[in-house]
Design a protein around this motif. Structure first.
Motif, mmCIF file in Angstrom:
data_model
loop_
_atom_site.group_PDB
_atom_site.id
_atom_site.type_symbol
_atom_site.label_atom_id
_atom_site.label_comp_id
_atom_site.label_asym_id
_atom_site.label_seq_id
_atom_site.Cartn_x
_atom_site.Cartn_y
_atom_site.Cartn_z
ATOM 1 N N GLU A 195 27.228 18.657 92.275
ATOM 2 C CA GLU A 195 26.623 19.041 91.096
ATOM 3 C C GLU A 195 25.137 19.191 91.378
ATOM 4 N N ARG A 196 24.689 18.591 92.242
ATOM 5 C CA ARG A 196 23.238 18.982 92.456
ATOM 6 C C ARG A 196 23.034 20.028 93.196
ATOM 7 N N ALA A 198 25.134 22.904 92.793
ATOM 8 C CA ALA A 198 25.468 24.008 91.646
ATOM 9 C C ALA A 198 23.932 23.937 91.029
ATOM 10 N N ARG A 199 23.405 22.862 90.791
ATOM 11 C CA ARG A 199 22.125 23.275 89.800
ATOM 12 C C ARG A 199 21.023 24.039 90.759
ATOM 13 N N LEU A 200 20.665 23.619 91.983
ATOM 14 C CA LEU A 200 19.956 24.189 92.770
ATOM 15 C C LEU A 200 20.190 25.796 92.995
ATOM 16 N N SER A 202 22.146 27.431 90.971
ATOM 17 C CA SER A 202 21.930 28.452 89.739
ATOM 18 C C SER A 202 20.619 28.862 89.434
ATOM 19 N N ASN A 203 19.549 27.760 89.739
ATOM 20 C CA ASN A 203 18.251 28.124 89.340
ATOM 21 C C ASN A 203 17.492 28.928 90.540
ATOM 22 N N ARG A 330 31.543 25.262 89.275
ATOM 23 C CA ARG A 330 30.239 24.862 88.523
ATOM 24 C C ARG A 330 29.148 26.054 88.384
#
Length: 531
Positions: A195-196, A198-200, A202-203, A330
């Motif tokens: 999850e972490r 995916a956030r990195l 995606s941004n 994700r």
């Protein structure tokens, strides 16, 4: 059961799905062959144990199964040690089973045949583990440990030595092999870490994928992830073809090249998958110029590797294929000029390449276009070095060699034989130089016996040309690098091979004719390339 431990071992290997064993019988291993005959397991006899290990290495890379080797006590193990070192460096699963002197005589110094002071200690330096059987009942458990390494950890050689008195011991009363044997299933990284990541990603504005040999089996997942991120995918030597040639995001160039280094340095988030980040890929010229200033996410099956070299800012411990599948779910599609970034790096890498490397690379691509289905297996030689800089493989796991990592000469021919045996319907191109080829040229006999579908492209500069150039660059008088070389085509014909001689400048129609005839031939072919 009325069987010895040697034949009991064969039954267990069959239960684990082993279908091929590479071996050279000796007085200290004949008991292993009692159960092998009639077992359905194919036996391949090499001419030397080093070659035997290289064959098992090539077989393992292509088949996805561990390469299994039978070697004698003492010289059998010391001979195969180089191949084990290469497999250890490249994370290739080998199961090396050797004899050892009888219990009570181990390391005695009395001069028993093939005696070493401590054979186990030697093997343990080039294996995930080395185990000496002390009782017949240990065998099922130690085999289970070996396959647990192959299936669930960073795959590397495992060595099992069986004392001579145990090899002939009765196996009656031991539990019959579980068929099929229990195998481990790899899993993904922890959900919170995914999850972490995916956030990195995606941004990220300029994401980049670095793909290593540990991701060889995850080509569809890598392609999907690169497309979701719109990120260039830079493939190291052992990962070439993970994204197919022609894909707009595929970048088949060495990360030691300036253009690739600039792309890496300009990326704000880098996802490295199954990638050692080692100097033979990332600092080939030993200039210390590799930089990775952005955030680094690493996916690896080996927890220690996640902390080596450039440690991960976000480590994901798990199987590459399983982890990437969950990670992709994700993410959302985003446009980040990935194809433009990849194309710019491609064009700059080509423009910055030295003329000889560029010419050699163009020749390799000509051959690839003539035989697009071929797999490429290389030794340490000029054509391989050029290919490592920028060869565009048509598919995954179709370009590998021994010029990096452990860097063992003599790898090309036997490893190519192993690759051809693992997938007999596909031709294998072996890139070799005259110096390295002479390390293992006796395996031409093995290739003929097995009718390996093999074409050797032998660049003949009559010596160790790359070392000669290095000596001159260091302002040294070249010494020991000019070799007497035999008539290679005549030697090949003596082994029953087809053979001919071409030049790098051979016109396209003649090159095409030679390669297509070689690919269709019943026997292996040697094509000598005059440098």
């Amino acid at each position: 059961m009325n069987a010895t431990l040697g034949s009991y071992l064969t039954a267990w290997l069959a239960a684990y799905g082993v279908d091929t064993v590479f071996g050279i019988p000796g007085v200290h291993t004949i008991e292993l062959y009692r159960g092998l005959a009639g077992s359905g397991i194919r036996h391949i006899a090499a001419r030397h144990e080093q070659s035997l290990g290289f064959m098992a290495d090539g077989y393992a890379r292509v088949s996805g199964k561990p390469g299994v080797c039978f070697v004698i006590t003492g010289p059998g193990l010391t001979n195969i040690a180089t191949a084990m070192g290469q497999a250890y460096a490249d994370s290739i699963p080998l199961l090396v089973i050797s004899g050892v002197n009888a219990r009570g005589k181990l390391g005695s110094g009395d001069g028993h045949l093939h005696e070493l002071p401590d054979q186990h200690a030697l093997a343990s330096q080039i294996a995930a583990f080395s185990h000496t059987l002390t009782a017949a009942a240990e065998l099922p458990q130690v085999l289970a440990r070996a396959f647990a390494v192959f299936d669930g950890a960073r795959p590397r050689p495992v060595h099992i030595e069986i004392p001579l008195d145990l090899m002939v011991a009765p196996a009656d009363g031991l539990p019959p092999p579980q068929t099929p044997a229990m195998r481990l299933l790899r899993g993904p990284a922890a959900p919170a870490a995914i999850e972490r990541a995916a956030r990195l990603l995606s941004n990220a504005e300029r994401p980049l994928l670095l793909i290593g040999g540990g991701a060889r089996q995850a080509a569809p997942q890598l392609t999907r992830l690169a497309e979701m991120l719109d990120a260039p995918a830079l493939m190291t030597i052992n990962a070439r073809g993970a994204l197919p040639d022609g894909h707009p995001l595929a970048l088949s160039c060495s990360p030691s090249l300036p253009a690739a280094r600039r792309l890496i340095a300009a990326s704000d988030v880098v996802l490295a998958v199954g990638c050692e980040l080692g100097p033979t890929d990332f600092d080939m010229y030993v200039d210390g110029g590799f930089r990775l200033p952005g955030a680094l996410i690493r996916v690896d099956i080996d927890p220690e590797q996640l902390c080596r070299g450039r440690g991960a800012d976000l480590p994901l411990l798990g199987d590459a294929k399983e982890t990437l599948q969950l990670l992709t779910l994700r993410l959302t599609n985003a446009a980040r000029q990935g194809a433009e970034r990849a194309d710019a790096a491609r064009r700059l890498a080509a423009a910055e390449m030295e003329p000889e490397n560029a010419a050699d690379l163009a020749w390799l691509h000509r051959v690839r276009d003539i035989l697009p289905q071929a797999r490429w297996v290389g030794d340490s030689t000029r054509l391989v070095y050029a290919g490592n800089l920028g060869f565009c493989a048509p598919r995954g796991n179709s370009w590998f060699n021994a010029s990096v990592g452990f860097g063992a000469l003599g790898y090309g021919l036997p490893a190519a034989i192993g690759a051809a045996l693992a997938e007999p319907d596909r031709p294998v191109l072996c890139l070799a130089g005259d110096g390295g080829f002479q390390f293992t040229l006796a395996e031409m006999g093995t290739a003929m016996e097995t009718r390996a579908r093999l074409i050797v492209l032998l660049l003949n500069n009559r010596g160790y040309g790359e070392i000669k150039s290095a000596m001159r660059a260091a302002k040294m008088e070249p010494l020991g690098v000019d070799l007497y070389t035999p008539d290679f085509p005549a030697l090949a014909r003596a082994y029953g091979w087809r053979a001919e001689t071409l030049a790098l400048a051979t016109p396209e129609p003649l090159l095409r004719q030679a390669l297509e005839q070689a690919a269709a031939a019943a026997n292996p072919t040697l094509i000598e390339i005059e440098a």
